[in-house]
Design a protein around this motif. Structure first.
Motif, PDB file in Angstrom:
ATOM      1  N   ASN A 141       0.817  -1.216   0.000  1.00 55.41           N
ATOM      2  CA  ASN A 141       0.000   0.000   0.000  1.00 55.41           C
ATOM      3  C   ASN A 141       0.854   1.271   0.000  1.00 55.41           C
ATOM      4  O   ASN A 141       0.571   2.235   0.708  1.00 55.41           O
ATOM      5  CB  ASN A 141      -0.960   0.002   1.195  1.00 55.41           C
ATOM      6  CG  ASN A 141      -1.949  -1.138   1.127  1.00 55.41           C
ATOM      7  OD1 ASN A 141      -2.553  -1.393   0.085  1.00 55.41           O
ATOM      8  ND2 ASN A 141      -2.106  -1.855   2.228  1.00 55.41           N
ATOM      9  N   VAL A 142       1.900   1.232  -0.804  1.00 57.66           N
ATOM     10  CA  VAL A 142       2.783   2.393  -1.010  1.00 57.66           C
ATOM     11  C   VAL A 142       2.864   2.633  -2.514  1.00 57.66           C
ATOM     12  O   VAL A 142       3.069   1.692  -3.282  1.00 57.66           O
ATOM     13  CB  VAL A 142       4.182   2.158  -0.422  1.00 57.66           C
ATOM     14  CG1 VAL A 142       5.123   3.307  -0.791  1.00 57.66           C
ATOM     15  CG2 VAL A 142       4.108   1.999   1.093  1.00 57.66           C
ATOM     16  N   ALA A 143       2.697   3.882  -2.928  1.00 58.29           N
ATOM     17  CA  ALA A 143       2.686   4.221  -4.354  1.00 58.29           C
ATOM     18  C   ALA A 143       4.035   4.811  -4.784  1.00 58.29           C
ATOM     19  O   ALA A 143       5.056   4.560  -4.148  1.00 58.29           O
ATOM     20  CB  ALA A 143       1.527   5.155  -4.658  1.00 58.29           C
ATOM     21  N   HIS A 144       4.032   5.609  -5.849  1.00 57.30           N
ATOM     22  CA  HIS A 144       5.295   6.014  -6.474  1.00 57.30           C
ATOM     23  C   HIS A 144       6.160   6.886  -5.569  1.00 57.30           C
ATOM     24  O   HIS A 144       7.384   6.790  -5.610  1.00 57.30           O
ATOM     25  CB  HIS A 144       5.021   6.750  -7.786  1.00 57.30           C
ATOM     26  CG  HIS A 144       6.267   7.004  -8.577  1.00 57.30           C
ATOM     27  ND1 HIS A 144       7.043   5.990  -9.106  1.00 57.30           N
ATOM     28  CD2 HIS A 144       6.896   8.166  -8.914  1.00 57.30           C
ATOM     29  CE1 HIS A 144       8.086   6.503  -9.739  1.00 57.30           C
ATOM     30  NE2 HIS A 144       8.016   7.815  -9.640  1.00 57.30           N
ATOM     31  N   GLY A 145       5.556   7.728  -4.744  1.00 59.92           N
ATOM     32  CA  GLY A 145       6.331   8.646  -3.915  1.00 59.92           C
ATOM     33  C   GLY A 145       6.911   7.998  -2.682  1.00 59.92           C
ATOM     34  O   GLY A 145       6.809   8.529  -1.564  1.00 59.92           O
ATOM     35  N   ILE A 146       7.572   6.878  -2.856  1.00 61.50           N
ATOM     36  CA  ILE A 146       8.059   6.075  -1.734  1.00 61.50           C
ATOM     37  C   ILE A 146       9.104   6.799  -0.892  1.00 61.50           C
ATOM     38  O   ILE A 146       9.296   6.487   0.280  1.00 61.50           O
ATOM     39  CB  ILE A 146       8.621   4.739  -2.275  1.00 61.50           C
ATOM     40  CG1 ILE A 146       8.919   3.759  -1.139  1.00 61.50           C
ATOM     41  CG2 ILE A 146       9.830   4.990  -3.158  1.00 61.50           C
ATOM     42  CD1 ILE A 146       9.322   2.384  -1.623  1.00 61.50           C
ATOM     43  N   GLU A 147       9.774   7.807  -1.468  1.00 70.26           N
ATOM     44  CA  GLU A 147      10.795   8.527  -0.701  1.00 70.26           C
ATOM     45  C   GLU A 147      10.210   9.313   0.465  1.00 70.26           C
ATOM     46  O   GLU A 147      10.936   9.751   1.357  1.00 70.26           O
ATOM     47  CB  GLU A 147      11.608   9.453  -1.623  1.00 70.26           C
ATOM     48  CG  GLU A 147      10.837  10.653  -2.173  1.00 70.26           C
ATOM     49  CD  GLU A 147      10.159  10.365  -3.494  1.00 70.26           C
ATOM     50  OE1 GLU A 147      10.019  11.321  -4.291  1.00 70.26           O
ATOM     51  OE2 GLU A 147       9.769   9.201  -3.737  1.00 70.26           O
ATOM     52  N   THR A 148       8.889   9.514   0.472  1.00 69.94           N
ATOM     53  CA  THR A 148       8.230  10.222   1.574  1.00 69.94           C
ATOM     54  C   THR A 148       7.701   9.259   2.639  1.00 69.94           C
ATOM     55  O   THR A 148       7.073   9.699   3.597  1.00 69.94           O
ATOM     56  CB  THR A 148       7.050  11.065   1.050  1.00 69.94           C
ATOM     57  OG1 THR A 148       6.017  10.180   0.554  1.00 69.94           O
ATOM     58  CG2 THR A 148       7.482  12.014  -0.050  1.00 69.94           C
TER      59      THR A 148
END
Length: 306
Positions: free
Chosen positions: A279-286
């Motif tokens: 349940n993590v999308a493209h903006g994983i760095e956040t």
């Protein structure tokens, strides 16, 4: 270095002032100051933000951001605190993205960005460092691994844009093109909700969400973006010998994780581990747990070296 493309703000003085004010807002929200560390490179001025850089006993971590972002995205809601106090952190404003660096870029399919990244580390007096890159930044990490592997202790790729081509699924294209074709706060917010974050598991505070909407709308409307986009590095990756850790979100629409994982396992000889976050999308760095994973792996690697 040959300059392939040149991007620029429409009104540099006004737009750079806006960006600097945006940084001050983030600093106020996070109650900390990012140390400006501008250097000169073959692509012109490259701006870096530093945290804890005065303590040379800490491990150096150099971070490269995704396209149409700034590395400061990594610190929304003080997310960099999830790395602990183990690092001197260098947040690189990649040339060609909407930031304080010059807009000059090499051919994306050359190794120019690798030579540039090596220059950045040299200018920062870093003989060898851990590096991390999200999306476009993952490609930068791999270019550096091709040109100067001796400068890399290990590379962390977060939903990288170098393991496959950008997804052309109708859903992905719709949400990515929507804010570009019709820039508005509503459409930027919809893009973020559907493509970048995965609420409620992967989200930001209201204050940070306002800042990212402000930035995205600014980048879309004020920056003349001619920078080439990331591509599938395919068999180039077979030459990468440095240790690589792949972090993927299972809800990434831009670069669906299954193909990225399969390609990494097939083509990256230095691949050490794959971590997929649910349940993590493209903006994983956040996403806090992703940075905690980096912290854990670096701690393990440093212990082994002692």
């Amino acid at each position: 270095m040959e300059i392939k493309k040149r991007s620029a703000f429409k009104d540099p003085a006004q737009d750079l002032a806006w960006f600097e004010n945006w940084v001050k807002q983030l600093e106020s929200q996070n109650n900390r100051t990012y140390q400006p560390l501008p250097v000169q490179t073959s692509l012109g001025k490259t701006h870096i933000w530093g945290l804890h850089t005065e303590n040379e006993t800490l491990e150096p971590l150099v971070i490269f951001p995704g396209a149409r972002t700034t590395p400061l995205f990594w610190d929304f809601d003080k997310n960099l605190d999830n790395l602990g106090r183990h690092f001197r952190i260098f947040l690189v404003e990649t040339n060609g993205l909407p930031n304080l660096s010059d807009g000059n870029t090499p051919d994306i399919k050359s190794v120019g960005y690798g030579h540039w990244a090596a220059e950045v580390l040299t200018q920062l007096k870093l003989e060898k460092a851990f590096i991390a890159g999200a999306s476009f930044g993952g490609l930068i990490c791999m270019k550096l691994a091709l040109t100067n592997p001796e400068k890399i202790k290990a590379a962390f790729l977060l939903n990288p844009g170098c393991l496959q081509s950008f997804s052309l699924s109708p859903k992905n294209l719709y949400y990515n093109l929507l804010p570009l074709l019709a820039p508005s706060r509503k459409n930027v917010s919809k893009f973020l909700d559907k493509a970048v974050f995965c609420k409620p598991t992967h989200t930001l505070s209201p204050g940070a969400e306002k800042l990212i909407i402000d930035y995205e709308l600014f980048a879309i409307t004020r920056y003349q973006d001619r920078t080439q986009k990331p591509y599938d590095m395919a068999n180039e990756l077979r030459q990468v010998t440095v240790p690589v850790y792949l972090l993927e979100g299972d809800k990434d629409q831009l670069f669906p994780f299954q193909r990225s994982v399969a390609n990494a396992q097939e083509k990256l000889p230095g691949l050490k581990e794959v971590k997929v976050f649910e349940n993590v999308a493209h903006g994983i760095e956040t996403y806090g747990p992703a940075l905690k994973f980096i912290n854990t792996k670096v701690t393990e690697l440093v212990k082994k070296q002692k």
